[in-house]
Structure formats: C-alpha cells, structure tokens
Design a protein around this motif. Structure first.
Motif, mmCIF file in Angstrom:
data_model
loop_
_atom_site.group_PDB
_atom_site.id
_atom_site.type_symbol
_atom_site.label_atom_id
_atom_site.label_comp_id
_atom_site.label_asym_id
_atom_site.label_seq_id
_atom_site.Cartn_x
_atom_site.Cartn_y
_atom_site.Cartn_z
ATOM 1 N N ARG A 121 21.993 49.937 20.016
ATOM 2 C CA ARG A 121 20.825 50.722 19.979
ATOM 3 C C ARG A 121 21.044 51.337 18.047
ATOM 4 N N LEU A 122 22.078 52.198 18.503
ATOM 5 C CA LEU A 122 22.144 52.722 17.227
ATOM 6 C C LEU A 122 22.137 52.387 15.886
ATOM 7 N N ASP A 123 23.074 51.037 15.807
ATOM 8 C CA ASP A 123 23.017 50.332 14.585
ATOM 9 C C ASP A 123 21.767 50.336 14.619
ATOM 10 N N ARG A 124 20.804 49.255 14.961
ATOM 11 C CA ARG A 124 18.827 49.890 15.458
ATOM 12 C C ARG A 124 18.200 50.556 14.237
ATOM 13 N N GLN A 125 18.654 51.966 14.852
ATOM 14 C CA GLN A 125 17.951 52.956 14.949
ATOM 15 C C GLN A 125 18.152 53.434 13.135
ATOM 16 N N MET A 126 20.038 53.060 12.560
ATOM 17 C CA MET A 126 20.808 53.628 11.186
ATOM 18 C C MET A 126 19.802 52.425 10.300
ATOM 19 N N ALA A 127 19.913 50.893 10.940
ATOM 20 C CA ALA A 127 19.265 50.380 10.201
ATOM 21 C C ALA A 127 17.689 50.924 9.588
ATOM 22 N N PHE A 128 17.085 51.744 10.605
ATOM 23 C CA PHE A 128 15.935 52.400 10.174
ATOM 24 C C PHE A 128 15.664 52.900 9.231
ATOM 25 N N LEU A 129 16.763 54.162 9.972
ATOM 26 C CA LEU A 129 16.838 55.811 8.763
ATOM 27 C C LEU A 129 17.583 55.015 7.638
ATOM 28 N N ASN A 130 18.553 54.073 7.669
ATOM 29 C CA ASN A 130 18.509 53.454 6.182
ATOM 30 C C ASN A 130 17.632 52.952 5.393
ATOM 31 N N GLU A 131 17.098 52.291 5.834
ATOM 32 C CA GLU A 131 15.410 51.704 5.018
ATOM 33 C C GLU A 131 14.921 52.622 4.309
ATOM 34 N N ALA A 132 14.830 53.522 5.212
ATOM 35 C CA ALA A 132 14.116 54.451 4.630
ATOM 36 C C ALA A 132 14.209 55.094 3.831
ATOM 37 N N ASP A 133 15.594 55.502 3.203
ATOM 38 C CA ASP A 133 15.840 56.073 2.276
ATOM 39 C C ASP A 133 15.273 55.708 0.347
ATOM 40 N N ALA A 134 14.334 54.270 0.985
ATOM 41 C CA ALA A 134 13.476 53.282 -0.345
ATOM 42 C C ALA A 134 11.937 54.116 -0.531
ATOM 43 N N LEU A 135 11.722 55.012 0.858
ATOM 44 C CA LEU A 135 10.616 55.683 0.611
ATOM 45 C C LEU A 135 11.256 57.318 -0.570
ATOM 46 N N LYS A 136 12.712 57.521 -0.780
ATOM 47 C CA LYS A 136 11.933 58.180 -1.971
ATOM 48 C C LYS A 136 12.232 57.611 -3.209
ATOM 49 N N GLY A 137 11.690 56.336 -3.393
ATOM 50 C CA GLY A 137 11.812 56.039 -4.902
ATOM 51 C C GLY A 137 10.217 55.548 -4.906
ATOM 52 N N VAL A 138 9.135 55.497 -3.705
ATOM 53 C CA VAL A 138 8.022 54.896 -4.450
ATOM 54 C C VAL A 138 7.688 56.569 -4.617
ATOM 55 N N THR A 139 6.289 56.239 -6.006
ATOM 56 C CA THR A 139 5.832 57.538 -7.150
ATOM 57 C C THR A 139 4.124 57.515 -6.198
ATOM 58 N N ARG A 140 3.735 59.079 -6.244
ATOM 59 C CA ARG A 140 2.764 59.034 -6.228
ATOM 60 C C ARG A 140 1.696 59.216 -7.423
ATOM 61 N N HIS A 141 0.744 59.703 -7.162
ATOM 62 C CA HIS A 141 -0.035 60.140 -8.936
ATOM 63 C C HIS A 141 -0.630 61.541 -8.923
ATOM 64 N N ASN A 142 0.454 62.945 -7.841
ATOM 65 C CA ASN A 142 0.285 63.970 -7.914
ATOM 66 C C ASN A 142 1.808 63.989 -8.423
ATOM 67 N N VAL A 143 1.751 65.275 -9.069
ATOM 68 C CA VAL A 143 2.851 65.696 -10.093
ATOM 69 C C VAL A 143 3.338 66.952 -8.854
ATOM 70 N N LEU A 144 4.726 67.245 -9.330
ATOM 71 C CA LEU A 144 5.059 68.147 -8.980
ATOM 72 C C LEU A 144 4.245 69.839 -9.683
ATOM 73 N N LEU A 159 12.348 47.632 13.203
ATOM 74 C CA LEU A 159 13.964 47.606 12.734
ATOM 75 C C LEU A 159 14.255 47.757 13.879
ATOM 76 N N LEU A 160 13.856 48.945 14.545
ATOM 77 C CA LEU A 160 13.596 49.810 15.415
ATOM 78 C C LEU A 160 14.778 49.056 17.315
ATOM 79 N N PRO A 161 15.091 50.274 18.206
ATOM 80 C CA PRO A 161 15.299 49.793 19.754
ATOM 81 C C PRO A 161 13.571 49.139 19.843
ATOM 82 N N PRO A 162 13.413 48.209 20.619
ATOM 83 C CA PRO A 162 12.134 47.500 21.134
ATOM 84 C C PRO A 162 10.457 49.091 21.289
ATOM 85 N N ASP A 163 11.546 49.599 21.920
ATOM 86 C CA ASP A 163 10.879 50.667 22.942
ATOM 87 C C ASP A 163 10.151 51.942 22.354
ATOM 88 N N GLN A 164 11.408 52.586 21.025
ATOM 89 C CA GLN A 164 11.414 53.292 20.070
ATOM 90 C C GLN A 164 10.590 52.611 18.755
#
Length: 386
Positions: free
Chosen positions: A6-29, A107-112
C-alpha cells in the motif's frame, strides 16, 4: 488484509506528482521573473481558499475544497496546461484529462485512488458548495495575480479582464460581488476600499514571493532546485495521501493547513538546508520576525494562522509531529529520484542522514522511517563508494 504494498503505491503516486513542477502556465510570477508552474499555482490557490474562507458559500466544507485544489490540476502532468488565451477543443481536453485522471489516481491503492478520483470529478462538475468555492478561487486567483502585481505584464491585463467580464469568471459579479468589485477597481487602477478583503488579498499577493525562495532539494529528477512554494504543495499532498500512517489518528485537515503555511516565513528568512551550518538562535529570530510581519498583514485574522505556524514549530501536538515528519520525509524521496540529489552536494553519510532526517521522521511517523531507511542507506552507501 492490509495490502503490504500500500505504501509503495502511495509513494509511486507522490513521486509521480513531482512532475507537476515542470508544467508551466501562461501566468507569470508577480515579480514577472518567470512563468509560474502548476505545482506552485496549486499551493497558492489552496492558500487562497484558506485565507478567503470567510467568503465561502453556505455549505462549503473548507477542508474538502482545499483538498480539491491540491489535486485539481494533477492531470496536467499528462494533459498539459491550457491557457484561456488560446483557443482549444474542450472535448479533446476533457478526454485527455479523464485519461490522465485514470492513470494517475490508478497508481494509488484502489480505495484511495477511487476517493481522490471522485474528489477530482466533483471539482470538475462544479455542483457542490465545496466545488463551487474551489472553482471560484481557481478562476479568480490568476486574474488577481495579474492586477495585484506591482507592474503588469504587457498582454495579461487584457486576458485577465476578458476572463472576468466575458470568460469563465463572469459569474463572479453575481456570486462574489465584493471580490468582483475589488478586482474591477484594480483593473481601473483605482484604490479598492479598505477592509478585511483588502488585507487578505495583500497577504496572498505577498505569499507569491515564496515561489522565488529556492531550496537545497532538487526537483524533476535533479533538473533544478525546488522552490519553497512547490515544496509546500507537495508536502501538503503527502499529508492528504499518507495521514493514515500517523502513529495515532490526526486531524488531516489541520496537518494539511500547517504544511500550506509552514514555510511562509522563508519569504523573509530564507530556506535553511538541513545539512548546512546552522545558527539556530539567529534562524529562530529571523523566522519569528517574518511571522510577525507576514501574519500581521492580516490584522486580527492572522492570529489563528500564526497559531498554527507556532504549533508546527513547537512540534508538540500529534498533528505537528506528523507534519514535521512529512517535511523531513519528502526531500529524501526526491533525492532518491535525483540519483542522490543534495546528498552529493553536502557529502551526506549514513550517520548524518540518520541524525538530521531519519530520527526526525521516526519521531512522528515510524512507518515512513522504516520504509525510507533501507532505500536512503543504499543510495548513500553507493554514493560514498563512487
């Protein structure tokens, strides 16, 4: 029977989520230094929901709305961001985002995974009071990020103004008239009336600066330094996913809120690398002064947020101990994905890691410490032999 993976699957999701830091938006700081990424946007809108909660619609579950905002754009890892300024096929975007949701939450456990997928769908359908509030925040925050900036980007005021008056935020005039009036005053370069909303927006605008505070930890498999805003999003997401592993039951919403706030003081005080040389007294003084200034922007409304930050710092309540453990648990996972990451830079040994990181994780989340220890030790040993 508990799934041993279960924890392996949760961490697979959380590690994959790191990729969101590389998706840029039209907005600027707001300082116009660079485009914003989706992870730091997700942190900022969750903070907006927290601070603007007095204006939430009747029936809104604030914790649920914040959870929605933490995950609402996770699908952009696969589907990408789509600017309101660019024509697009909404049906094709919906197809891509639904496919992304199926893959990522799968990627997460099925219930979660099923619960978070349903939460994401609730946000998309925009029918419950919690989803309506979260959507209003998501629509208005980029507009105000334009008009609250000291200097406006050349073409962004036209885009933001059109979005407010004719685009997806046009219902704000009816649904949230005070925020609409405030935004229109800013658009006209007029001074909005003083009051709680003005103070809240000033605080939220100042919070944008956290996106420019760099940390020692690397993001995106070592591609660059992580900033404290996207870290705050990621570790709040950790809390949402991993709360069941706290040694005693915790208030998940409180842990998430602490982690949204925990690094705000770094706007003034800067980040302190865990393996760096530390003057504890000087750091505490700088962070307390930062808390005075930043939460003080909210007047009396800053007191409960300041109290949550102090609770985290004191590390005494069950929620604070678990939040502190997550804050130490997140970076080693990113170092593992980066082939050692900051461990290489700081010449980290097992002994240093165990004292500075593992013991702190174990204090509030022993299950997570047991999970990370063999992986971190193996990587650190390999680095020492290379």
């Amino acid at each position: 029977m508990t799934d041993p993976h279960r924890l392996d699957r949760q961490m697979a999701f959380l590690n994959e989520a790191d990729a969101l830091k590389g998706v840029t938006r039209h907005n600027v700081l707001m300082d116009r230094s660079r485009p914003e990424n989706v992870a730091e946007h997700s942190w900022h809108v969750a903070l907006w929901a927290l601070v603007l909660a007095p204006d939430a619609p009747q029936g809104c579950d604030l914790a649920r709305a914040i959870a929605m905002l933490l995950i609402h754009d996770i699908v952009e890892i696969d589907a990408g961001d789509h600017s309101v300024a660019v024509a697009h096929d909404p049906h094709e975007i919906a197809r891509k985002e639904n496919a992304a949701a199926t893959r990522l939450f799968g990627l997460l456990p099925p219930d979660q995974g099923a619960r978070l997928h349903a939460l994401w769908q609730e946000f998309e359908e925009n029918a419950t009071p919690s989803a309506v509030y979260a959507k209003r925040i998501d629509h208005m925050q980029p507009i105000l990020q334009v008009f609250l900036a000291p200097e406006w980007h050349e073409d962004h005021p036209d885009i933001a103004g059109h979005t407010l008056t004719e685009g997806r935020a046009r219902r704000i005039a009816q649904d949230w008239p005070a925020l609409d009036a405030h935004t229109r005053a800013l658009m006209a370069r007029e001074t909005p009336p003083a009051g709680p909303l003005t103070a809240r927006l000033a605080f939220l605008a100042e919070a944008d600066r956290l996106k420019s505070v760099n940390r020692a930890t690397l993001a995106l498999h070592g591609a660059r330094r992580e900033n404290s805003a996207e870290h705050s999003w990621h570790v709040a997401l950790y809390a949402l996913i991993l709360a069941e592993h706290a040694p005693i039951p915790v208030d998940t919403a409180k842990v998430v809120t602490m982690l949204l706030l925990h690094d705000l003081v770094e706007i003034d005080a800067g980040d302190v690398p865990v393996f760096g040389a530390v003057d504890t007294a000087a750091i505490e003084a700088a962070e307390n002064a930062a808390a005075d200034r930043l939460f003080g922007l909210l007047g009396s409304e800053g007191a409960p947020l300041r109290a949550l930050w102090e609770d985290f710092e004191a590390n005494q309540s069950p929620e604070a101990r678990f939040a502190k453990s997550l804050d130490r648990f997140n970076p080693p996972n990113q170092n593992l994905m980066a082939g050692g990451g900051s461990w290489v830079e700081y010449k980290v040994t097992r002994e240093k890691f165990d004292a500075a990181v593992l013991s702190k994780v174990a204090a509030g989340a022993p299950i997570l410490a047991d999970w990370i220890a063999p992986k971190a030790h193996a990587m650190i040993d390999a680095l020492s032999q290379s």
